[in-house]
Scaffold this motif. Structure first.
Motif, PDB file in Angstrom:
ATOM      1  N   GLN A 180      -7.375   1.419  -3.647  1.00  0.00           N
ATOM      2  CA  GLN A 180      -8.440   1.440  -2.652  1.00  0.00           C
ATOM      3  C   GLN A 180      -8.714   0.055  -2.074  1.00  0.00           C
ATOM      4  O   GLN A 180      -9.146  -0.066  -0.923  1.00  0.00           O
ATOM      5  CB  GLN A 180      -9.710   2.036  -3.263  1.00  0.00           C
ATOM      6  CG  GLN A 180      -9.565   3.516  -3.605  1.00  0.00           C
ATOM      7  CD  GLN A 180     -10.813   4.094  -4.220  1.00  0.00           C
ATOM      8  OE1 GLN A 180     -11.915   3.956  -3.694  1.00  0.00           O
ATOM      9  NE2 GLN A 180     -10.658   4.752  -5.364  1.00  0.00           N
ATOM     10  N   ARG A 200       0.835  -1.205   0.000  1.00  0.00           N
ATOM     11  CA  ARG A 200       0.000   0.000   0.000  1.00  0.00           C
ATOM     12  C   ARG A 200       0.869   1.254   0.000  1.00  0.00           C
ATOM     13  O   ARG A 200       0.591   2.226  -0.716  1.00  0.00           O
ATOM     14  CB  ARG A 200      -0.915  -0.007   1.210  1.00  0.00           C
ATOM     15  CG  ARG A 200      -1.776   1.258   1.347  1.00  0.00           C
ATOM     16  CD  ARG A 200      -2.647   1.150   2.579  1.00  0.00           C
ATOM     17  NE  ARG A 200      -3.426   2.346   2.801  1.00  0.00           N
ATOM     18  CZ  ARG A 200      -3.325   3.107   3.884  1.00  0.00           C
ATOM     19  NH1 ARG A 200      -2.447   2.818   4.831  1.00  0.00           N
ATOM     20  NH2 ARG A 200      -4.098   4.163   4.050  1.00  0.00           N
ATOM     21  N   ARG A 258       0.854   4.184  -2.874  1.00  0.00           N
ATOM     22  CA  ARG A 258       0.658   5.607  -2.566  1.00  0.00           C
ATOM     23  C   ARG A 258       1.810   6.432  -3.140  1.00  0.00           C
ATOM     24  O   ARG A 258       1.596   7.515  -3.692  1.00  0.00           O
ATOM     25  CB  ARG A 258       0.565   5.798  -1.052  1.00  0.00           C
ATOM     26  CG  ARG A 258      -0.670   5.174  -0.436  1.00  0.00           C
ATOM     27  CD  ARG A 258      -0.678   5.263   1.070  1.00  0.00           C
ATOM     28  NE  ARG A 258      -0.844   6.640   1.532  1.00  0.00           N
ATOM     29  CZ  ARG A 258      -0.852   6.980   2.817  1.00  0.00           C
ATOM     30  NH1 ARG A 258      -0.689   6.047   3.753  1.00  0.00           N
ATOM     31  NH2 ARG A 258      -1.011   8.228   3.167  1.00  0.00           N
ATOM     32  N   ASP A 306      -6.159  -0.146   0.538  1.00  0.00           N
ATOM     33  CA  ASP A 306      -6.591   0.720   1.641  1.00  0.00           C
ATOM     34  C   ASP A 306      -7.606  -0.008   2.519  1.00  0.00           C
ATOM     35  O   ASP A 306      -7.523   0.013   3.756  1.00  0.00           O
ATOM     36  CB  ASP A 306      -7.241   1.996   1.100  1.00  0.00           C
ATOM     37  CG  ASP A 306      -6.271   2.942   0.433  1.00  0.00           C
ATOM     38  OD1 ASP A 306      -5.056   2.829   0.691  1.00  0.00           O
ATOM     39  OD2 ASP A 306      -6.728   3.802  -0.338  1.00  0.00           O
TER      40      ASP A 306
END
Length: 302
Positions: free
Chosen positions: A265, A240, A244, A268
């Protein structure tokens, strides 16, 4: 003979440092985990008392660390590598993104230290087998000095150019593709499962398909997910973090990342569900919950 240092003896670093020792290269190691250091010392490495101590003893210092903040602290923070007497080349195997790579390179250059960003692909299995892909950017002379060490654990060692950050950029490209392929492949396979085809049949056929076969299908889904082992060897929160970074760096250069933003997502959501310290392949749970079934030998409710 060039003296090497290795800082960061985690899931990958411990295997990489071991390859240096086994090839007979002189290496001083350090990690906040004393047991990890002790294991390498028993194998023939020299013990470093601290980050600075390693850089006082080694001309080429390699690091493999979990986050950009830790890399900055080790490289240019108080008690770090900058300013040490012996080190000439700093090699960062972490995934920090090109912005941090450029910042670290500029700060180390003030101290006469050349920085190479040299992130990795191949996971824990590649580190253990010595078959990693190493994506290197930075000064050509520094690369030549570090290369004997890199080739102990890298089967594919590539110098991408002298501009700092190119290695980090390619690593983010690599991880964005890997994560996106996993999510979309899982989504497609679950469609087949819901329609009535067993997951193992789908994956067996796709593995022989010239158009659909690939790492996500053959390794991540057919091996790690179908078996429910979820043991690829790369943590969810680190994947993740890399996604990002990829989205941020892509925005900075004006590259569109519409599909990748959606894929992130899912990671996330997995981290929000408490999966951060688990294997990245567990992101498939997010899609299984939405589908109401699983990718398993017999399928079944999620």
């Amino acid at each position: 003979m060039t003296k090497f240092g290795f800082i960061g003896l985690g899931a990958m670093g411990k295997h990489m440092a071991r390859h240096l020792v086994q090839r007979g290269l002189p290496v001083t190691v350090f990690d906040s985990n004393a047991a990890a250091v002790e294991d390498l010392v028993r194998g023939g490495a020299a013990r470093g008392a601290s980050v600075r101590d390693v850089a006082e003893k080694a001309e080429v210092v390699m690091v493999c660390l979990p986050t950009p903040d830790i890399v900055e602290q080790v490289a240019i923070g108080e008690g770090g590598i900058a300013g040490a007497s012996a080190v000439k080349v700093f090699v960062d195997h972490s995934t920090t993104g090109p912005t941090v790579a450029r910042k670290v390179a500029a700060a180390l250059a003030v101290h006469g230290i050349q920085a190479l960003d040299a992130p990795l692909a191949g996971g824990v299995a590649g580190a253990e087998a010595g078959t990693l892909t190493v994506m290197v950017a930075g000064d050509t002379g520094a690369f030549a000095l570090a290369r004997p060490a890199l080739e102990t654990y890298g089967r594919n060692v590539s110098h991408l150019g002298e501009q700092p950050g190119l290695g980090q950029t390619l690593k983010l490209v690599n991880n964005m593709i890997a994560g996106s392929a996993l999510v979309t492949a899982a989504e497609a396979v679950l469609f087949g499962v819901k329609a009535g085809i067993p997951a193992h049949t789908i994956l067996q056929v796709l593995s022989g398909s010239a158009t659909a076969r690939g790492f996500a299908v053959e390794t991540l889904l057919a091996d790690k997910v179908l078996s429910r082992r979820f043991d690829f060897g790369f943590r969810m929160d680190l994947m993740r973090k890399d996604m990002r970074l990829a989205l941020s760096e892509a925005e900075a250069v004006g590259a569109p990342m519409f599909a990748s933003a959606v894929v992130k997502q899912f990671f996330d959501a997995a981290v929000a569900d408490g999966e951060g310290s688990n294997d990245m392949t567990r992101v498939v749970h997010q899609i299984e919950k939405l589908a109401g079934t699983t990718i398993g030998s017999a399928g079944g409710p999620a």
